[in-house]
Design a protein around this motif. Structure first.
Motif, short mmCIF file in Angstrom:
data_model
loop_
_atom_site.label_atom_id
_atom_site.label_comp_id
_atom_site.label_asym_id
_atom_site.label_seq_id
_atom_site.Cartn_x
_atom_site.Cartn_y
_atom_site.Cartn_z
N ARG A 65 0.87 -1.16 0.00
CA ARG A 65 0.00 0.00 0.00
C ARG A 65 0.91 1.21 0.00
O ARG A 65 1.97 1.17 0.63
CB ARG A 65 -0.74 0.02 1.35
N ASP A 67 1.79 4.99 1.35
CA ASP A 67 1.53 5.58 2.67
C ASP A 67 0.59 6.78 2.55
O ASP A 67 0.99 7.92 2.73
CB ASP A 67 2.87 5.98 3.30
N VAL A 69 -3.38 8.23 3.59
CA VAL A 69 -4.56 8.01 4.43
C VAL A 69 -5.77 7.79 3.53
O VAL A 69 -6.09 8.63 2.68
CB VAL A 69 -4.80 9.20 5.38
N THR A 70 -6.41 6.63 3.68
CA THR A 70 -7.59 6.36 2.87
C THR A 70 -8.84 6.16 3.74
O THR A 70 -9.94 6.10 3.23
CB THR A 70 -7.39 5.09 2.02
N ASN A 71 -8.61 6.01 5.05
CA ASN A 71 -9.75 5.80 5.94
C ASN A 71 -10.09 7.06 6.70
O ASN A 71 -9.21 7.73 7.22
CB ASN A 71 -9.46 4.69 6.95
N ASP A 73 -12.97 8.92 9.62
CA ASP A 73 -13.42 8.63 10.97
C ASP A 73 -14.67 7.74 10.89
O ASP A 73 -15.73 8.18 10.48
CB ASP A 73 -13.74 9.97 11.65
N ARG A 75 -15.76 5.93 13.52
CA ARG A 75 -15.97 5.59 14.93
C ARG A 75 -17.29 4.88 15.20
O ARG A 75 -17.35 3.89 15.90
CB ARG A 75 -15.96 6.88 15.74
N ILE A 78 -17.37 1.34 13.88
CA ILE A 78 -16.42 0.50 14.61
C ILE A 78 -16.94 0.22 16.03
O ILE A 78 -16.93 -0.91 16.50
CB ILE A 78 -15.03 1.18 14.65
N THR B 19 5.40 7.18 9.73
CA THR B 19 4.55 7.08 8.55
C THR B 19 3.26 7.86 8.79
O THR B 19 2.88 8.12 9.92
CB THR B 19 4.17 5.61 8.26
N LYS B 20 2.58 8.20 7.70
CA LYS B 20 1.31 8.91 7.82
C LYS B 20 0.20 7.94 8.18
O LYS B 20 -0.79 8.31 8.79
CB LYS B 20 0.96 9.59 6.49
N THR B 21 0.36 6.68 7.72
CA THR B 21 -0.70 5.70 7.97
C THR B 21 -0.16 4.49 8.71
O THR B 21 1.05 4.31 8.84
CB THR B 21 -1.33 5.22 6.64
N LYS B 22 -1.08 3.68 9.18
CA LYS B 22 -0.73 2.49 9.95
C LYS B 22 -0.01 1.47 9.08
O LYS B 22 0.06 1.60 7.85
CB LYS B 22 -1.98 1.90 10.59
N ILE B 23 0.49 0.42 9.71
CA ILE B 23 1.31 -0.55 8.96
C ILE B 23 0.48 -1.40 7.99
O ILE B 23 0.94 -1.71 6.90
CB ILE B 23 2.16 -1.42 9.91
N PHE B 24 -0.77 -1.73 8.35
CA PHE B 24 -1.53 -2.62 7.49
C PHE B 24 -2.87 -2.07 7.00
O PHE B 24 -3.68 -2.80 6.44
CB PHE B 24 -1.78 -3.96 8.21
N CYS B 25 -3.15 -0.80 7.28
CA CYS B 25 -4.41 -0.22 6.80
C CYS B 25 -4.22 1.28 6.56
O CYS B 25 -3.22 1.85 6.98
CB CYS B 25 -5.54 -0.45 7.81
N GLY B 26 -5.18 1.89 5.91
CA GLY B 26 -5.07 3.30 5.53
C GLY B 26 -5.54 4.26 6.62
O GLY B 26 -5.96 5.38 6.31
N CYS B 27 -5.51 3.84 7.88
CA CYS B 27 -5.90 4.74 8.98
C CYS B 27 -4.74 5.67 9.32
O CYS B 27 -3.58 5.26 9.26
CB CYS B 27 -6.26 3.94 10.23
N SER B 28 -5.10 6.89 9.71
CA SER B 28 -4.09 7.88 10.08
C SER B 28 -3.39 7.49 11.38
O SER B 28 -3.98 6.90 12.27
CB SER B 28 -4.76 9.23 10.25
N ASN B 36 -10.66 6.13 19.15
CA ASN B 36 -11.17 5.25 18.09
C ASN B 36 -11.56 5.98 16.80
O ASN B 36 -12.23 5.41 15.95
CB ASN B 36 -12.33 4.40 18.60
N SER B 37 -11.12 7.23 16.64
CA SER B 37 -11.46 7.95 15.41
C SER B 37 -10.53 7.56 14.27
O SER B 37 -10.78 7.87 13.12
CB SER B 37 -11.44 9.46 15.64
N THR B 39 -9.64 4.32 13.31
CA THR B 39 -9.71 2.86 13.32
C THR B 39 -10.55 2.36 12.14
O THR B 39 -11.32 3.12 11.55
CB THR B 39 -10.35 2.32 14.62
N CYS B 40 -10.36 1.10 11.82
CA CYS B 40 -11.11 0.46 10.74
C CYS B 40 -11.20 -1.03 11.06
O CYS B 40 -10.62 -1.48 12.05
CB CYS B 40 -10.41 0.71 9.40
N PRO B 41 -11.85 -1.83 10.24
CA PRO B 41 -11.95 -3.26 10.54
C PRO B 41 -10.58 -3.95 10.67
O PRO B 41 -10.44 -4.87 11.47
CB PRO B 41 -12.74 -3.80 9.34
#
Ligand SMILES: [Zn+2]
Lengths: 98, 481
Positions: A65, A67, A69-71, A73, A75, A78, B19-28, B36-37, B39-41
């Protein structure tokens, strides 16, 4: 069956997996695990000299992927998965004091 | 005779990557979002979600590995480390056990040998692996429950595992400082212990001096400042020696440091079996880092501290002490160089950094990494003083504003009317007024009391609200008297 799982092992595996089994379930699990280990032993009989250990079933590598941001909020969705919610967080049982 | 003991220390250092995003998903990965703002599945471990590796994590890990003289594992992969804890929503942490991305490296630290002579020493790096951070647990004692915020869950980490090569708290601190600088220079992390972007677990054992076997080691967690690391090492060393001296055995265990009470306690529970049952993660495909990729990363490595130090000595006429401080922070070195690139004299820039900047950082209990003024503004401020548009007292005042809010000094000086009065006529009439209003001092001066002129300069500066060049005032006074 060549592999016999003893009571201590099934207890230990139960703790690791956070499973509470009835006595019957324990007996069944002992049998199942024993036969799985037998199967592994069977595989072990094969001569694998010169065969590279496989680390993945598909011959695919380097799936990345960028780097970015694609997600946003999410909340609400989730937190809808939480059995219980408080102050925007998941409520869980008290762990030992941090 | 009392036995002499040697302390043997190895470190596990976790570093949160920038990094701007997490290691395995596109969360900031941004800090400070509502719980929890971010977060994703994927990062809350929902069944059926699929992790996809952030390429930048591999780039940073390889860059750190190369900087620490490691061999890069060109074919590497991820494994699952299984354990149950509410901060870990998948019930496993994705990490690397079998094929960590970097192995067999070292960094060099400055230390002292047994006779107290300064020397350099290599600290071995056993391996560096990539993994994900866990969520944050907040204990709610009132309700008897815990609350979980998964914003940190899935933030990329590298864990740097050293060899047991350190022998004192000083060596540990030197090693951590060295890692911190390397990583900051790479821009791979800000490495702030207090904020948790760099965390160190200390593995420590003692043995009789000269013994070849290692003693039983303990692992110490929750060390969030250099000071607590030093204290924890001293405390644990003493605890183990006391045990051995009284004929007891050291138990291999994980201990948690309590900074407030300056003591550690064992973290143990019956259910906490240390059996992680690692296995390859089938959701993630292997990573192949070819020679070209490694070369590309190697070629884009920055100039590290040693090289910078050497270059500064050759290029700039500033004291070694200044060079040490400036290169001790990548951010400060960047500001230094960028300000010079805007046309300011190196010595002047260094002066502002060494005196006013350090003073204000200390006052605010901040790190050089927190400096927020722009090099363009510092260069402008230096130009304003050189062109005598403002005097040095006013410059300090302007600098404070710049430090606080990165204001444009030129605009600020104009807006606040802080420019020195260069109009000779206006200044001359103020000086004349001061002379007229202070006959006693004038008398004293004329009677040979040279010092009396100082008072008159002060009175003039006051009347000018500081907006005059004291040298010019002095000359003018002498002329008129
Ligand atoms: Zn996510």
């Amino acid at each position: 069956m060549a592999n016999i799982i003893d009571d201590a092992t099934i207890e230990y595996v139960g703790i690791l997996a956070k499973l509470e089994l009835t006595d019957e379930e324990k007996e069944q699990a002992k049998k199942d695990m024993g036969s799985m280990l037998d199967y592994i032993d069977k595989l072990g009989e094969l001569d694998t000299t010169g065969v590279e250990p496989m680390s993945h079933v598909f011959p695919v590598q380097n799936v990345f992927r960028e780097d970015v941001v694609t997600n946003g909020d999410a909340r609400e969705q989730i937190l809808a998965n939480a059995p219980e919610e408080k102050d925007g967080m998941f409520v869980v049982p008290q762990t030992f004091p941090g | 005779m009392a036995k002499e003991y040697e302390t043997v220390i190895g470190l596990e250092v976790h570093v949160e990557l920038a990094t701007k995003t997490k290691i395995f998903c596109g969360c900031s990965t941004q800090f400070g979002g509502a719980p929890n703002s971010h977060t994703c599945p994927v990062c809350t471990g929902m069944p059926g979600s699929l992790p996809v590796l952030n390429k930048q994590v591999v780039e940073y890990a390889v860059a750190v590995g190369l900087a620490a003289n490691c061999k890069i594992t060109q074919y590497c992969k991820f494994d699952r480390k299984n354990y149950f804890y509410p901060d870990n929503p998948q019930n496993y942490q994705i990490s690397q056990l079998y094929l960590p991305i970097c192995r067999d490296g070292y960094v060099e630290i400055e230390t002292t040998d047994e006779s107290g002579e300064a020397c350099s020493k290599k600290i071995g790096i056993h391996e560096i692996h990539m993994e994900e951070d866990a969520g944050k647990l907040i204990h709610d004692d009132w309700e008897g429950c815990a609350l979980v915020d998964y914003n940190r869950s899935g933030v990329p980490l590298i864990e740097i595992v050293s060899e047991p090569d350190m022998r004192s708290a000083d060596e540990v601190i030197a090693y951590l400082e060295k890692l911190r600088l390397l990583i900051q220079y790479l821009g791979a992390s800000d490495c702030k212990l207090q904020e948790g972007s760099m965390r160190a677990d200390v593995n420590l054992s003692v043995r009789e001096r000269g013994a070849r076997e290692f003693g039983t080691r303990t692992e110490m967690k929750n060390l969030n400042s250099f000071r607590s690391i030093a204290r924890a090492i001293e405390g644990e060393r003493q605890r183990q020696i006391d045990l051995l001296e009284s004929g007891e055995a050291v138990i291999q265990e994980t201990r948690r440091w309590d900074d407030a009470r300056e003591t550690s306690y064992a973290m143990r529970s019956k259910e906490d079996a240390q059996d992680y049952r690692y296995f390859p993660d089938p959701d993630l495909v292997p990573v192949y880092i070819d020679d070209a990729w490694i070369e590309r990363i190697r070629n884009s490595q920055p100039e590290f501290r040693e090289a910078k130090r050497k270059r500064y000595r050759e290029e700039y006429d500033i004291p070694d002490y200044d060079i040490e401080i400036i290169t001790g922070s990548k951010h400060m070195a960047d500001i230094f160089e960028a300000t010079i690139a805007c046309g300011a004299a190196p010595k002047k820039v260094s002066n502002w950094l060494m005196v006013e900047t350090l003073r204000l950082l200390k006052e605010r209990e901040e790190d050089p990494e927190d400096i927020a003024f722009s090099p363009e503004h510092l260069a402008k401020l230096i130009r304003l003083t050189e062109e005598k548009v403002i005097n040095s007292t006013v410059a300090k005042e302007v600098f404070e504003e710049m430090f606080r809010a990165d204001i444009d000094p030129e605009e600020y000086v104009t807006e606040k009317g802080l420019k020195m009065v260069s109009d000779d006529g206006a200044l001359r009439s103020v000086v004349e007024e001061v002379i007229a209003a202070n006959p006693q001092s004038v008398e004293d001066y004329r009677n040979g009391k040279e010092k009396a002129i100082g008072f008159l300069v002060g009175q003039t500066m006051k009347a000018m609200k500081g907006k005059a060049d004291p040298g010019t005032v002095n000359a003018l006074l002498k002329e008129l008297l």
